[in-house]
Design a protein around this motif. Sequence first.
Motif, PDB file in Angstrom:
ATOM      1  N   LEU A 152      67.729 113.001  72.235  1.00 40.66           N
ATOM      2  CA  LEU A 152      66.766 112.606  71.207  1.00 40.66           C
ATOM      3  C   LEU A 152      66.521 111.104  71.195  1.00 40.66           C
ATOM      4  O   LEU A 152      65.660 110.625  70.453  1.00 40.66           O
ATOM      5  CB  LEU A 152      67.261 113.041  69.819  1.00 40.66           C
ATOM      6  CG  LEU A 152      67.337 114.557  69.575  1.00 40.66           C
ATOM      7  CD1 LEU A 152      68.030 114.840  68.251  1.00 40.66           C
ATOM      8  CD2 LEU A 152      65.949 115.164  69.595  1.00 40.66           C
ATOM      9  N   SER A 155      63.165 109.147  70.469  1.00 37.94           N
ATOM     10  CA  SER A 155      62.223 110.025  69.788  1.00 37.94           C
ATOM     11  C   SER A 155      62.033 109.580  68.358  1.00 37.94           C
ATOM     12  O   SER A 155      62.649 108.626  67.879  1.00 37.94           O
ATOM     13  CB  SER A 155      62.723 111.473  69.814  1.00 37.94           C
ATOM     14  OG  SER A 155      63.826 111.616  68.935  1.00 37.94           O
ATOM     15  N   ALA A 380      56.612 124.840  71.540  1.00 38.50           N
ATOM     16  CA  ALA A 380      57.560 123.888  72.124  1.00 38.50           C
ATOM     17  C   ALA A 380      56.851 122.812  72.931  1.00 38.50           C
ATOM     18  O   ALA A 380      57.172 121.616  72.817  1.00 38.50           O
ATOM     19  CB  ALA A 380      58.565 124.634  72.998  1.00 38.50           C
ATOM     20  N   VAL A 381      55.883 123.208  73.745  1.00 41.05           N
ATOM     21  CA  VAL A 381      55.171 122.237  74.573  1.00 41.05           C
ATOM     22  C   VAL A 381      54.373 121.272  73.698  1.00 41.05           C
ATOM     23  O   VAL A 381      54.271 120.077  73.998  1.00 41.05           O
ATOM     24  CB  VAL A 381      54.248 122.945  75.585  1.00 41.05           C
ATOM     25  CG1 VAL A 381      53.426 121.936  76.377  1.00 41.05           C
ATOM     26  CG2 VAL A 381      55.072 123.802  76.536  1.00 41.05           C
ATOM     27  N   VAL A 383      55.223 120.194  70.790  1.00 42.46           N
ATOM     28  CA  VAL A 383      56.177 119.241  70.206  1.00 42.46           C
ATOM     29  C   VAL A 383      56.659 118.232  71.239  1.00 42.46           C
ATOM     30  O   VAL A 383      56.731 117.022  70.965  1.00 42.46           O
ATOM     31  CB  VAL A 383      57.377 119.997  69.595  1.00 42.46           C
ATOM     32  CG1 VAL A 383      58.455 119.015  69.148  1.00 42.46           C
ATOM     33  CG2 VAL A 383      56.911 120.853  68.419  1.00 42.46           C
ATOM     34  N   PHE A 384      56.966 118.697  72.451  1.00 40.35           N
ATOM     35  CA  PHE A 384      57.633 117.832  73.424  1.00 40.35           C
ATOM     36  C   PHE A 384      56.677 117.125  74.381  1.00 40.35           C
ATOM     37  O   PHE A 384      57.072 116.157  75.031  1.00 40.35           O
ATOM     38  CB  PHE A 384      58.669 118.635  74.219  1.00 40.35           C
ATOM     39  CG  PHE A 384      59.856 119.045  73.404  1.00 40.35           C
ATOM     40  CD1 PHE A 384      60.818 118.122  73.040  1.00 40.35           C
ATOM     41  CD2 PHE A 384      59.998 120.354  72.974  1.00 40.35           C
ATOM     42  CE1 PHE A 384      61.908 118.493  72.282  1.00 40.35           C
ATOM     43  CE2 PHE A 384      61.086 120.746  72.216  1.00 40.35           C
ATOM     44  CZ  PHE A 384      62.052 119.810  71.857  1.00 40.35           C
ATOM     45  N   THR A 385      55.433 117.598  74.501  1.00 42.94           N
ATOM     46  CA  THR A 385      54.479 116.885  75.356  1.00 42.94           C
ATOM     47  C   THR A 385      53.246 116.541  74.531  1.00 42.94           C
ATOM     48  O   THR A 385      53.261 115.595  73.769  1.00 42.94           O
ATOM     49  CB  THR A 385      54.104 117.712  76.595  1.00 42.94           C
ATOM     50  OG1 THR A 385      53.560 118.978  76.186  1.00 42.94           O
ATOM     51  CG2 THR A 385      55.310 117.976  77.464  1.00 42.94           C
TER      52      THR A 385
END
Length: 529
Positions: A152, A155, A380-381, A383-385
């Motif tokens: 993390l 972030s 998920a994608v 959030v993370f990309t």
Amino acid sequence: MFENSSALRSSLKNDILSGLTVALALVPEAVAFAIIAGVEPLVGLYAAFMVGLITSIFGGRPGMISGATGAMAVVMVALVASHGVEYLFAAVVLTGIIQLAAGVLRIARFIRLVPHPVMLGFVNGLAIVILLAQLGQFGQPGEIGWAAGTFLEGSILDVAWLPTNQLTMMFGLVFLTMAIIHFLPKLTTSIPSSLVAILVVSLAVVGLNIDTRVVGDIASIAGGFPTLHIPAVPMSFETLRVIFPYAVVLAAIGLIESLLTLRLIDEITETRGNGNRECIGQGLANTVTGFFGGMGGCAMIGQSMINVNSGGRGRLSGITAALSLLAFILFASSLIEQIPIAALVGVMFIVVIGTFEWSSFRIIRRVPKQDAFVLITVSAVTVFTDLAVAVVVGVIISALVFAWNHAKEVRVEKRENRYGSHYYTVHGPLFFGSTAKFSEQFTPRDDNNDVIIDFADSRVVDHSGIEAIDALAMRYKKNGRSLHLIHLSRECKKLLKKAGDMVEVNVVEDPNYFVAIEDADWGDEPMVN
């Protein structure tokens, strides 16, 4: 007549009050996204004003709010860091031109290809992103937090929490804001509960001299009216080479987020906007913004939800939000800077609760496994990309699953009729995913001299299906067999190059459908005014 007049006054009041509420929530968001992009806070505020105003007037979805967004800001930061803010302005202008072209070419129709699980994943992922963005307000910017040394690190969660007393007060004010927004509509709906919550918490903080973070602690929002500013970049191919990739990505992200938000607001309001007009509105907004020192933007799902939930359904709500934001910058910056961050965080937490599709937990075990996988993957994608990647990934997975499932549906039954001809009956759709299985079920070398293939229970979907029929006809011709193709549509016959003369026409029984070779003109979408 009096009822219509009363309804009009109520609508205007709702639009104005909800627009004011949105403007208050836009301030910290625009400043935060400007900081993410590596530009001055006023660059984000000017973008929120201009993009919001122009899309509200010319866009295709009344009640939808646009402005500077985090999804676009994370793309901009690399360009600003490597070439400076002037190249960003030029890229924003080019972004707008690309979006205008998309609107003219009516690209918005392709948003219909986004499956419902992708839409659910988009909404849930964006709700999580909004939530995570608010968590940074509970920490001390610039200090190493508890996430150091973990995945993390770096972030939004990688912050050092505020001191206990400030953190407790922050949570208390956030809870008070959320309580007012939740319970006030049970007493009255004449004033947006979000606006009342912001005013009550702000007055409490000022009146009781409570030590808590306010908007002014992020950055000053005082400024003048945006002026015309031609991007100071060389007019050369080298400049185009630098900004074009960024402009394409920004245009794609902006249109995808705007069109998906449009669909969401359509469902909530049970009305329908115009996607192609929204593309043109977004393009015009970004083109103008780039010439007036703004960082560009697109539709904002959080602020759009605040607006709709506060009663803002017309164009006046977005116009009010944009003009109110400009008034804050010009005349009321000292007052707006006293608004507690906790009040705005509380409003956004309510948006998160309202945006997240909680029904996903209930239906996830009931829907097909592939749909559940798509929903979770897109969330998920996101959030993370970023949003654009998430939607593309979701659509690709859904398309592959659809093609795989339907490719297994094509089957061919073979029998010999009373005239000694081999009679094939095709069942299921014939398209790129099923052509291989279709072709391998015929035996031209072993069949009788006369062969009939019946497509009454099949449908040729695309050009791959046409090519498969042509190739099959050539196989029969090479083996000296007489082939008859029956119950194909008129367009199929027209598109067949090698087997066109083998089709037998039956005006009464032949089906009538189109093959997906080129996109048909679907006409203008109906829109709400």
